[in-house]
Write an enzyme that holds these catalytic residues in place. Structure first.
Site, PDB file in Angstrom:
ATOM      1  CB  THR A 144      -0.561  -7.851   0.220  1.00 41.60           C
ATOM      2  OG1 THR A 144      -0.802  -6.678   0.984  1.00 41.60           O
ATOM      3  CG2 THR A 144      -0.888  -9.072   1.067  1.00 41.60           C
TER       4      THR A 144
ATOM      5  CG  ASP B 247      -7.223  -8.413   4.258  1.00 38.01           C
ATOM      6  OD1 ASP B 247      -6.751  -7.269   4.138  1.00 38.01           O
ATOM      7  OD2 ASP B 247      -6.913  -9.355   3.502  1.00 38.01           O
TER       8      ASP B 247
ATOM      9  CB  THR C  56      -3.661  -9.127  -2.017  1.00 40.32           C
ATOM     10  OG1 THR C  56      -3.154  -7.792  -1.955  1.00 40.32           O
ATOM     11  CG2 THR C  56      -3.965  -9.435  -3.478  1.00 40.32           C
ATOM     12  N   GLY C  57      -5.750  -6.950  -1.175  1.00 40.84           N
ATOM     13  CA  GLY C  57      -6.667  -5.898  -1.594  1.00 40.84           C
ATOM     14  C   GLY C  57      -7.086  -5.020  -0.426  1.00 40.84           C
TER      15      GLY C  57
HETATM   16  N1  ASP Z   1      -5.024  -6.489   2.364  1.00 43.02           N
HETATM   17  C1  ASP Z   1      -3.963  -5.651   2.867  1.00 43.02           C
HETATM   18  C2  ASP Z   1      -4.515  -4.834   4.018  1.00 43.02           C
HETATM   19  O1  ASP Z   1      -5.601  -4.309   3.906  1.00 43.02           O
HETATM   20  C3  ASP Z   1      -3.393  -4.721   1.850  1.00 43.02           C
HETATM   21  C4  ASP Z   1      -3.164  -5.297   0.470  1.00 43.02           C
HETATM   22  O2  ASP Z   1      -3.404  -6.475   0.259  1.00 43.02           O
HETATM   23  O3  ASP Z   1      -2.744  -4.553  -0.428  1.00 43.02           O
HETATM   24  O4  ASP Z   1      -3.855  -4.679   5.006  1.00 43.02           O
END
Ligand code: ASP
Length: 300
Positions: free
Chosen positions: A168, A199, A218-219
């Site tokens: 992300t 999110d 991110t996450g």
């Molecule tokens: N936060 C992003 C989501 O859950 C994914 C990511 O940041 O890797 O859509």
């Protein structure tokens, strides 16, 4: 896999705008667009695929603009925004479940600037794109060979490399006028159910900015949505350096949810902070001294 080049290019684009006296909002949009166009990142072209093999993207942007005592708030601010704690006007826009736009962050900005709404989804958001002259592509045009191979590997239940699954993109910036901005864009979580919304386009969770600071995260979206770490980090910035604010919210998120997350933040003085607890996070930055750095950040 070399994401370094893409990150440095994103910084270069944002830096050019800031050095010429441009707006933090333009800088974060330009930086995120570079990364959306780069297939090594999970946003725009090269986004991860849902369990059905489709791309569904989310993006969000927020700007906090300084208004001097004599001037009027930006026109679009009057209906939609509040004068925040630090005397800046804030505006935000987000889009979810985008399947036919190469640069969802651009569409998030259009939602912010040219509609009376903050968050729009799916076909309605894409209709706005059409109205505003953004060319719609075929959904399949957003699928990179790398994303397709990873999807096939997942289908075959191959071993999953957590670092590969992430990517992300986000940017935060402060300009010389004191304006702050944050932007985040993603293809979501690989193997997600179609229709799942994470999110990244949700204000306070995936991005946030006010007159004191800006943050992007991110996450694991399901954890981040519950903790609203970007709002919390900017709240902490009132009393702490961004580095400590970022570390605190990532620590709290891990304690409360066991989720993986990373966050970047900047404050009104240009101090930069970042932290993550995931397998990997890379960042690039332009410091107030003018120096550019790229870092593979160590997990907390
Ligand atoms: N936060 C992003 C989501 O859950 C994914 C990511 O940041 O890797 O859509």
């Amino acid at each position: 896999m070399d994401r370094r080049q893409g990150l440095l290019e994103a910084i270069r684009r944002g830096a050019d705008i800031l050095r010429q006296g441009g707006h933090a909002l333009d800088a974060v949009i330009a930086a995120v667009m570079v990364l959306e166009d780069d297939p090594l990142f999970n946003a725009g072209y090269g986004s991860v695929l849902s369990v059905n093999g489709t791309v569904e993207m989310d993006a969000g942007v927020m700007a906090a603009e300084q208004i001097d005592g004599n001037s009027e708030p930006p026109k679009s601010s009057r209906r939609l925004t509040d004068l925040d704690v630090a005397g800046a006007y804030t505006r935000a826009g987000g889009v979810v479940m985008i399947t036919r736009v190469r640069n969802p962050i651009l569409l998030a900005r259009i939602v912010m600037e040219r509609t009376p709404h903050v968050l729009m989804g799916g076909s309605g958001a894409e209709a706005i794109a059409r109205r505003e002259g953004i060319r719609l592509c075929r959904p399949g045009d957003l699928i990179s060979e790398r994303a397709r191979q990873r999807w096939l590997a997942r289908e075959r239940e191959a071993v999953r490399n957590a670092a590969e699954a992430n990517g992300t993109v986000g940017a935060v910036a402060l300009d010389r006028h004191g304006n702050l901005a944050s932007a985040t864009s993603t293809g979501g979580m690989g193997g997600k159910l179609p229709g799942r919304i994470g999110d990244s386009a949700i204000l306070g969770a995936g991005f946030f900015a006010n007159g004191l600071g800006a943050a992007s995260s991110t996450g694991t979206g399901e954890a981040i949505l519950r903790m609203a770490p970007c709002r919390e980090a900017v709240r902490l910035i009132e009393r702490r350096e961004p580095a400590r604010a970022a570390a605190q919210v990532i620590h709290d998120l891990r304690e409360a949810t066991d989720g993986e997350a990373g966050l970047i933040a900047i404050d009104w003085r240009g101090r930069i902070g970042f932290a993550h607890n995931a397998a990997a996070m890379e960042i690039a930055m332009l410091e107030t001294t003018g120096s550019v750095k790229h870092l593979a950040v160590r997990p907390l």
